[in-house]
Write a protein that holds these residues in place. Structure first.
Motif, PDB file in Angstrom:
ATOM      1  N   LEU A  79     -15.215   8.347  -8.988  1.00 57.95           N
ATOM      2  CA  LEU A  79     -16.664   8.259  -8.814  1.00 57.95           C
ATOM      3  C   LEU A  79     -17.062   8.842  -7.469  1.00 57.95           C
ATOM      4  CD1 LEU A  79     -17.195   4.564  -9.987  1.00 57.95           C
ATOM      5  CD2 LEU A  79     -17.447   6.632 -11.366  1.00 57.95           C
ATOM      6  N   ARG A  80     -18.220   9.489  -7.451  1.00 58.37           N
ATOM      7  CA  ARG A  80     -18.841   9.930  -6.198  1.00 58.37           C
ATOM      8  C   ARG A  80     -20.135   9.126  -6.039  1.00 58.37           C
ATOM      9  NH1 ARG A  80     -17.100  15.235  -4.372  1.00 58.37           N
ATOM     10  NH2 ARG A  80     -15.618  16.158  -5.836  1.00 58.37           N
ATOM     11  N   PRO A  81     -20.044   7.891  -5.524  1.00 61.35           N
ATOM     12  CA  PRO A  81     -21.228   7.008  -5.528  1.00 61.35           C
ATOM     13  C   PRO A  81     -22.394   7.533  -4.712  1.00 61.35           C
ATOM     14  CG  PRO A  81     -19.444   6.072  -4.211  1.00 61.35           C
ATOM     15  CD  PRO A  81     -18.869   7.239  -4.937  1.00 61.35           C
ATOM     16  N   THR A  82     -22.112   8.316  -3.682  1.00 62.09           N
ATOM     17  CA  THR A  82     -23.191   8.847  -2.847  1.00 62.09           C
ATOM     18  C   THR A  82     -23.477  10.322  -3.141  1.00 62.09           C
ATOM     19  OG1 THR A  82     -21.587   9.338  -1.084  1.00 62.09           O
ATOM     20  CG2 THR A  82     -22.716   7.212  -0.989  1.00 62.09           C
ATOM     21  N   GLY A  83     -22.775  10.877  -4.123  1.00 64.34           N
ATOM     22  CA  GLY A  83     -23.021  12.262  -4.516  1.00 64.34           C
ATOM     23  C   GLY A  83     -22.480  13.293  -3.558  1.00 64.34           C
ATOM     24  N   ASN A  84     -21.604  12.890  -2.617  1.00 61.44           N
ATOM     25  CA  ASN A  84     -21.041  13.859  -1.675  1.00 61.44           C
ATOM     26  C   ASN A  84     -19.520  13.840  -1.759  1.00 61.44           C
ATOM     27  OD1 ASN A  84     -20.406  11.462  -0.411  1.00 61.44           O
ATOM     28  ND2 ASN A  84     -21.893  11.694   1.236  1.00 61.44           N
ATOM     29  N   TRP A  85     -18.832  14.083  -0.641  1.00 55.05           N
ATOM     30  CA  TRP A  85     -17.374  14.162  -0.650  1.00 55.05           C
ATOM     31  C   TRP A  85     -16.693  12.824  -0.894  1.00 55.05           C
ATOM     32  CZ3 TRP A  85     -16.065  17.610   4.221  1.00 55.05           C
ATOM     33  CH2 TRP A  85     -16.644  18.876   4.047  1.00 55.05           C
ATOM     34  N   PHE A  86     -17.340  11.735  -0.535  1.00 61.24           N
ATOM     35  CA  PHE A  86     -16.717  10.410  -0.614  1.00 61.24           C
ATOM     36  C   PHE A  86     -16.470  10.018  -2.072  1.00 61.24           C
ATOM     37  CE2 PHE A  86     -17.260   5.741  -0.963  1.00 61.24           C
ATOM     38  CZ  PHE A  86     -16.120   5.356  -0.263  1.00 61.24           C
ATOM     39  N   THR A  87     -15.248   9.507  -2.359  1.00 63.86           N
ATOM     40  CA  THR A  87     -14.889   9.133  -3.729  1.00 63.86           C
ATOM     41  C   THR A  87     -14.313   7.721  -3.770  1.00 63.86           C
ATOM     42  OG1 THR A  87     -12.634  10.037  -3.545  1.00 63.86           O
ATOM     43  CG2 THR A  87     -14.361  11.514  -4.369  1.00 63.86           C
ATOM     44  N   VAL A  88     -14.479   7.100  -4.909  1.00 62.76           N
ATOM     45  CA  VAL A  88     -13.872   5.802  -5.214  1.00 62.76           C
ATOM     46  C   VAL A  88     -13.171   5.946  -6.557  1.00 62.76           C
ATOM     47  CG1 VAL A  88     -14.274   3.365  -5.700  1.00 62.76           C
ATOM     48  CG2 VAL A  88     -15.650   4.526  -3.959  1.00 62.76           C
ATOM     49  N   GLY A  89     -11.905   5.562  -6.599  1.00 63.78           N
ATOM     50  CA  GLY A  89     -11.128   5.706  -7.826  1.00 63.78           C
ATOM     51  C   GLY A  89     -10.561   4.383  -8.309  1.00 63.78           C
ATOM     52  N   ALA A  90     -10.368   4.276  -9.608  1.00 63.85           N
ATOM     53  CA  ALA A  90      -9.754   3.089 -10.206  1.00 63.85           C
ATOM     54  C   ALA A  90      -9.143   3.497 -11.536  1.00 63.85           C
ATOM     55  CB  ALA A  90     -10.779   1.974 -10.406  1.00 63.85           C
ATOM     56  N   GLY A  91      -8.099   2.765 -11.928  1.00 66.99           N
ATOM     57  CA  GLY A  91      -7.463   3.090 -13.194  1.00 66.99           C
ATOM     58  C   GLY A  91      -6.212   2.271 -13.438  1.00 66.99           C
ATOM     59  N   ILE A  92      -5.384   2.772 -14.336  1.00 64.58           N
ATOM     60  CA  ILE A  92      -4.162   2.096 -14.763  1.00 64.58           C
ATOM     61  C   ILE A  92      -2.987   3.062 -14.665  1.00 64.58           C
ATOM     62  CG2 ILE A  92      -2.943   1.100 -16.736  1.00 64.58           C
ATOM     63  CD1 ILE A  92      -4.897  -0.817 -15.593  1.00 64.58           C
ATOM     64  N   ILE A  93      -1.890   2.583 -14.064  1.00 63.50           N
ATOM     65  CA  ILE A  93      -0.624   3.315 -14.043  1.00 63.50           C
ATOM     66  C   ILE A  93       0.322   2.664 -15.039  1.00 63.50           C
ATOM     67  CG2 ILE A  93       1.354   3.976 -12.611  1.00 63.50           C
ATOM     68  CD1 ILE A  93      -0.465   3.722 -10.171  1.00 63.50           C
ATOM     69  N   VAL A  94       1.110   3.489 -15.722  1.00 63.53           N
ATOM     70  CA  VAL A  94       2.155   2.984 -16.622  1.00 63.53           C
ATOM     71  C   VAL A  94       3.496   3.265 -15.941  1.00 63.53           C
ATOM     72  CG1 VAL A  94       3.055   2.984 -18.967  1.00 63.53           C
ATOM     73  CG2 VAL A  94       0.657   3.564 -18.565  1.00 63.53           C
ATOM     74  N   PRO A  95       3.940   2.363 -15.042  1.00 63.50           N
ATOM     75  CA  PRO A  95       5.092   2.692 -14.182  1.00 63.50           C
ATOM     76  C   PRO A  95       6.431   2.586 -14.907  1.00 63.50           C
ATOM     77  CG  PRO A  95       4.333   0.470 -13.716  1.00 63.50           C
ATOM     78  CD  PRO A  95       3.374   1.036 -14.730  1.00 63.50           C
ATOM     79  N   ASP A  96       7.287   3.508 -14.591  1.00 63.04           N
ATOM     80  CA  ASP A  96       8.685   3.460 -15.039  1.00 63.04           C
ATOM     81  C   ASP A  96       9.522   3.932 -13.848  1.00 63.04           C
ATOM     82  OD1 ASP A  96      11.034   3.297 -16.431  1.00 63.04           O
ATOM     83  OD2 ASP A  96      10.700   5.121 -17.611  1.00 63.04           O
ATOM     84  N   ASN A  97       9.595   3.057 -12.840  1.00 64.09           N
ATOM     85  CA  ASN A  97      10.214   3.410 -11.567  1.00 64.09           C
ATOM     86  C   ASN A  97      11.532   2.650 -11.375  1.00 64.09           C
ATOM     87  OD1 ASN A  97       7.882   4.936 -11.006  1.00 64.09           O
ATOM     88  ND2 ASN A  97       6.874   3.152 -10.108  1.00 64.09           N
ATOM     89  N   ASP A  98      12.578   3.381 -11.095  1.00 66.74           N
ATOM     90  CA  ASP A  98      13.897   2.781 -10.858  1.00 66.74           C
ATOM     91  C   ASP A  98      14.301   2.974  -9.401  1.00 66.74           C
ATOM     92  OD1 ASP A  98      14.206   2.071 -13.560  1.00 66.74           O
ATOM     93  OD2 ASP A  98      14.941   4.081 -14.058  1.00 66.74           O
TER      94      ASP A  98
END
Length: 292
Positions: A147-166
């Motif tokens: 998301l660019r809540p202020t319409g400029n360079w600043f971003t906010v991100g959210a989501g889901i990772i499906v980890p398979d880390n050893d």
């Protein structure tokens, strides 16, 4: 009596013909003729207000096939024609993602990052008094929204990772001993302690903040920081010779501990799980984006 009947007949005739003519009407009796002049009767018709306005399209079923097909085609075009592609490197690994613009401030992303990135965390860590070298094999597919809540360079991100880390770990002895639960076990008796770790979460939520400046109309850079909740840690630690009897050091001499190397390895395993290393995995990444 005859006059009364004639009068009634005359009234009926007058009522039925008044609307049609205004000429005099003559009624003849046996003895006299009486002339009646009929007044014209005005009949008023009052128009009722219209309760229904005619609509040429009323009741007509519109053809919605075009709208449905058009909407499906637009969605299909978005899926097969992404708005951007990005390359990234960071604590999740080396990878790339594809972005679809939902509107001017919202972008849907799908990507993958992985590889051996243990060196980004220093290549080793301490679990209580034991130091471990780490080799990693990351695989982190993810789906998120930028998301660019202020319409400029600043971003906010959210989501889901499906980890398979050893994680492969190897314990390092110090001064010829492994100090576990405040007890120093003879490293020669224990042998090499090696094991694996993995996080329990099969789905790991994440959140980031960052910046995404556009250098040209098509090319841009980005950076993000945040964290993903990977969950508690499951660990497995094995000793080279699990049946070997292990001595402990009291600072002066070695005495029998009553434990074998396999049992000491289980104590080290428990310490690793209690450590919950990278339960909150820090996210730090940079990259470049090309927009179509």
């Amino acid at each position: 009596m005859k006059l009364i009947k004639l009068t009634a007949i005359s009234a009926a005739v007058l009522a039925s013909t008044a609307a049609l003519a205004a000429d005099p009407v003559i009624v003849v009796d046996d003895n006299a003729a009486v002339a009646y002049e009929a007044e014209p009767v005005a009949v008023a018709y009052q128009a009722e207000p219209a309760s229904y306005a005619y609509d040429a399209n009323a009741g007509v079923v519109s053809n919605t096939t075009g709208a449905v097909v058009g909407g499906t085609k637009g969605f299909f075009n978005k899926v097969v024609n992404p708005a951007s592609v990005s390359a990234e490197v960071g604590t999740l690994g080396y990878g790339a993602n594809i972005g679809w613009s939902l509107n001017e401030k919202t972008e849907l992303q799908a990507g993958w990052a992985g590889g051996d990135v243990a060196d980004l965390f220093g290549g080793d860590f301490d679990a209580d008094d034991v130091n471990y070298d780490v080799d990693s094999d990351f695989s982190n597919p993810y789906l998120g929204v930028q998301l660019r809540p202020t319409g400029n360079w600043f971003t906010v991100g959210a989501g889901i990772i499906v980890p398979d880390n050893d994680f492969d770990v190897t314990a390092n002895s110090e001064g010829g001993t492994y100090k576990i639960n405040d007890v120093s076990y003879n490293a020669d008796d224990v042998g090499t302690l090696q094991g694996t770790m993995e996080h329990r979460n099969k789905l790991a939520p994440y959140a980031t903040i960052g910046f995404r400046p556009n250098i040209t109309n098509n090319f841009g850079l980005f950076g993000e920081i945040g964290a993903a909740y990977m969950g508690k840690t499951d660990a497995t630690v094995n000793a080279t010779d699990p049946e070997n009897v292990v001595r402990v050091s009291n600072g002066v001499t070695d005495i029998p501990s009553g434990l074998n190397a396999g049992q000491v390895a289980k104590l080290a395993e428990q310490e690793l799980e209690d450590k919950d290393w990278l339960e909150w995995l820090p996210i730090v990444k940079v990259g470049a984006t090309y927009r179509f």
